[in-house]
Design a protein around this motif. Structure first.
Motif, PDB file in Angstrom:
ATOM      1  N   GLY A 125     -26.581   4.873   7.200  1.00 56.13           N
ATOM      2  CA  GLY A 125     -26.635   3.435   8.405  1.00 56.13           C
ATOM      3  C   GLY A 125     -25.831   2.171   7.647  1.00 56.13           C
ATOM      4  O   GLY A 125     -25.218   1.410   8.755  1.00 56.13           O
ATOM      5  N   ALA A 126     -25.634   2.062   6.420  1.00 58.80           N
ATOM      6  CA  ALA A 126     -25.024   0.832   5.957  1.00 58.80           C
ATOM      7  C   ALA A 126     -23.717   0.778   6.377  1.00 58.80           C
ATOM      8  O   ALA A 126     -23.001  -0.154   6.311  1.00 58.80           O
ATOM      9  N   ASP A 127     -23.216   2.001   6.485  1.00 60.76           N
ATOM     10  CA  ASP A 127     -21.515   2.184   6.880  1.00 60.76           C
ATOM     11  C   ASP A 127     -21.306   1.296   8.235  1.00 60.76           C
ATOM     12  O   ASP A 127     -20.263   0.931   8.441  1.00 60.76           O
ATOM     13  N   LEU A 128     -22.393   1.121   8.929  1.00 58.85           N
ATOM     14  CA  LEU A 128     -21.961   0.421  10.195  1.00 58.85           C
ATOM     15  C   LEU A 128     -21.301  -0.967  10.080  1.00 58.85           C
ATOM     16  O   LEU A 128     -20.936  -1.563  10.656  1.00 58.85           O
ATOM     17  N   HIS A 146     -36.110   4.488  10.946  1.00 54.96           N
ATOM     18  CA  HIS A 146     -34.849   3.712  10.158  1.00 54.96           C
ATOM     19  C   HIS A 146     -34.261   2.907  11.232  1.00 54.96           C
ATOM     20  O   HIS A 146     -33.380   2.378  10.601  1.00 54.96           O
ATOM     21  N   LEU A 147     -34.953   2.431  12.312  1.00 56.76           N
ATOM     22  CA  LEU A 147     -34.541   1.403  13.302  1.00 56.76           C
ATOM     23  C   LEU A 147     -34.212   0.079  12.820  1.00 56.76           C
ATOM     24  O   LEU A 147     -32.835  -0.407  12.893  1.00 56.76           O
ATOM     25  N   ASP A 152     -29.963  -3.826  11.278  1.00 62.28           N
ATOM     26  CA  ASP A 152     -29.499  -4.911  10.355  1.00 62.28           C
ATOM     27  C   ASP A 152     -28.076  -4.906  10.046  1.00 62.28           C
ATOM     28  O   ASP A 152     -27.259  -5.828  10.175  1.00 62.28           O
ATOM     29  N   SER A 153     -27.668  -3.503   9.778  1.00 64.33           N
ATOM     30  CA  SER A 153     -26.269  -3.115   9.471  1.00 64.33           C
ATOM     31  C   SER A 153     -25.312  -3.431  10.622  1.00 64.33           C
ATOM     32  O   SER A 153     -24.168  -3.892  10.462  1.00 64.33           O
ATOM     33  N   ALA A 154     -25.940  -2.695  11.775  1.00 66.23           N
ATOM     34  CA  ALA A 154     -24.950  -3.053  12.966  1.00 66.23           C
ATOM     35  C   ALA A 154     -24.828  -4.623  13.479  1.00 66.23           C
ATOM     36  O   ALA A 154     -23.649  -5.034  13.776  1.00 66.23           O
ATOM     37  N   ARG A 155     -25.728  -5.348  13.081  1.00 61.38           N
ATOM     38  CA  ARG A 155     -25.714  -6.554  13.653  1.00 61.38           C
ATOM     39  C   ARG A 155     -24.723  -7.448  12.623  1.00 61.38           C
ATOM     40  O   ARG A 155     -24.186  -8.382  12.964  1.00 61.38           O
ATOM     41  N   VAL A 212     -23.028   4.518  21.185  1.00 62.14           N
ATOM     42  CA  VAL A 212     -24.253   5.101  20.696  1.00 62.14           C
ATOM     43  C   VAL A 212     -24.153   5.608  19.275  1.00 62.14           C
ATOM     44  O   VAL A 212     -23.336   6.097  18.805  1.00 62.14           O
ATOM     45  N   VAL A 213     -25.382   4.942  18.516  1.00 61.52           N
ATOM     46  CA  VAL A 213     -25.629   5.431  17.090  1.00 61.52           C
ATOM     47  C   VAL A 213     -26.970   6.462  17.226  1.00 61.52           C
ATOM     48  O   VAL A 213     -27.771   6.163  17.627  1.00 61.52           O
ATOM     49  N   CYS A 214     -26.574   7.648  16.775  1.00 58.30           N
ATOM     50  CA  CYS A 214     -27.645   8.750  16.547  1.00 58.30           C
ATOM     51  C   CYS A 214     -27.360   9.416  15.464  1.00 58.30           C
ATOM     52  O   CYS A 214     -26.315   9.442  14.553  1.00 58.30           O
ATOM     53  N   ARG A 215     -27.988  10.378  15.112  1.00 59.32           N
ATOM     54  CA  ARG A 215     -28.177  11.114  13.792  1.00 59.32           C
ATOM     55  C   ARG A 215     -27.654  12.676  14.261  1.00 59.32           C
ATOM     56  O   ARG A 215     -27.666  13.182  15.113  1.00 59.32           O
TER      57      ARG A 215
END
Length: 264
Positions: A125-128, A146-147, A152-155, A212-215
């Motif tokens: 997720g930090a890659d965002l 993990h939301l 936080d990363s996407a923001r 969309v961000v998904c796993r």
């Protein structure tokens, strides 16, 4: 109904609702005695009507809890780890305990999904935070646990964030921790009998979602988001599936799993 013969192979299956009931049916058809462990009472409902030997509900309590559970059980042919691909702690705990006890452990992995050209694979997720997301309207379809961290990363990358949360204590707590505006959050469970993806498609249209961000979890959920992204020309940002614990006997897909059970 007669009790099964005591010499039938015994299997302890740890799973959820996605793969577990199907694998349980296949094991029962092979005359295995199956103990199932799930996390919640709701997950246990998916196994209703299946002739399992026993059903355990709730967290296992880490390495110590798994070790105690293993001691309580009679001789097991297999411990089968069919937990969610991103539930890495339980998988590593199982590996540690089973290796120490010399208990055969089999890890079931969902097949890899493919398709949709506008797909970006992220290590985590930090890659965002390193992406150019300004002007993008992102739906975070990553589950509650993990939301907040992913938000936080996407923001940090300038994304305009939206999410759906399940109406559970964890879902609500996670949604609040993510700091999303109320009109960017849908706290709702899909209606029983609704077409799969109906709610997700409607939310994407209502919010004007562009990505969309998904796993990369495989199974129905990932396939659904791939399909919606294709239909609505959305960018799909996939969080890479974690690897199985080192040294664990791992099979991919139901056919390989059953072949291993039959010949192992």
């Amino acid at each position: 109904m007669h009790d099964p013969p005591l010499d039938q192979p015994r299997v302890w299956l740890l799973a959820g609702t996605g793969d577990g009931p199907r694998l349980t049916r296949a094991l029962l058809q092979r005359h295995c005695r199956v103990r199932v462990s799930v996390v919640t009472p709701a997950a246990a409902e998916a196994y209703r009507g299946l002739a399992v030997e026993s059903m355990a509900i709730g967290a296992l309590g880490g390495v110590e809890g798994i070790a105690e559970e293993l001691k309580r059980q009679a001789t097991l042919r297999w411990v089968v780890d069919a937990t969610h691909p991103f539930a890495t702690k339980i998988s590593h705990d199982l590996a540690e305990v089973c290796f120490a006890a010399q208990q055969p452990l089999l890890r079931f992995e969902r097949p890899w999904e493919e398709g949709h050209a506008a797909t970006h694979l992220l290590e985590n997720g930090a890659d965002l935070s390193t992406m150019a997301l300004s002007g993008q309207r992102l739906l975070l379809a990553v589950g509650g646990r993990h939301l907040a961290a992913i938000a936080d990363s996407a923001r940090l990358a300038g994304g305009d964030l939206f999410a759906r949360a399940m109406p559970t204590r964890l879902g609500l707590r996670s949604a609040l921790a993510a700091g999303l505006p109320p009109d960017h959050l849908a706290v709702v469970r899909p209606l029983e009998g609704a077409t799969p993806g109906q709610l997700e498609r409607a939310l994407c249209r209502r919010w004007g979602i562009t990505a969309v961000v998904c796993r990369q979890s495989g199974g129905m959920t990932e396939r659904l988001w791939r399909r919606i992204a294709e239909e609505q020309s959305l960018t799909l940002l996939l969080l890479r599936r974690p690897p199985s614990p080192s040294g664990v006997d791992t099979v991919v897909g139901e056919a390989a799993f059953l072949k291993r059970i039959d010949h192992g």
